[in-house]
Write an enzyme that holds these catalytic residues in place. Structure first.
Site: not given
Ligand code: IDP
Length: 147
Positions: A9, A49, A112, A115, A126
């Site tokens: 991220k 998401y 965080n 993913h 994905e």
């Protein structure tokens, strides 16, 4: 053998932790089958998401995820989906143990680091979402480096 989809991220990219995080996956024995830097479109984020679309923090997540390019990784190994999630630690970095990627580098529940796919079924979806067939490689681990 299983392949999992990982996104490093914006906090990981702009915090200059890309190498550190990839190192952890390599040291855990995973093979890198795909690796690229790219920006996430709103369309792809809405899809990725979708399970969070009704949450009040959804616009914040979208803004965060679009604040810099991300690194997409496809990593392969035995039981890769679960093992990658274990290396990451729980969603909330503040609750993640030291020694996990989120515990060591993450800031909070949103910022965080990475993913990772949460099931074999989602990994397949994905991988197709973020990688073209020709961007995923199968190859033998023939050579090694100095110890
Ligand atoms: P996961 O990334 O550990 O699979 P999900 O529940 O699928 O967790 O959430 C996706 C992402 O949305 C998280 O990684 C995090 O960046 C963000 N997120 C999840 N819950 C919250 C929250 O309560 N506040 C802000 N952002 C959140």
């Amino acid at each position: 053998m299983q392949t999992s989809l990982i996104l490093l991220k914006p906090d990981c990219v702009t915090g200059r932790k890309v190498g550190e995080v990839i190192k952890r996956f390599e040291e855990a024995g995973f093979q890198i089958r795909g690796c690229k830097l790219f920006r996430l479109s709103s369309e792809i984020l809405n899809e990725h998401y979708a399970h969070l679309a009704s949450k009040p923090f959804f616009p914040e997540i979208v803004a965060f995820m679009q604040s810099s390019p991300v690194v997409g990784l496809a990593v392969a190994g035995d039981n890769a989906v679960d093992r990658v999630r274990t290396l990451l630690g729980p969603t909330d970095s503040k609750k993640a143990d030291k020694g996990t990627i989120r515990g060591d580098f993450g800031v909070d529940v949103m910022v965080n680091v990475a993913h990772a796919s949460d099931s074999a079924e989602n990994a397949e979806i994905e991988l197709k979402r973020f990688f073209k067939d020709e961007e995923l490689f199968d190859y033998a681990m023939s050579y090694t480096t100095k110890p």
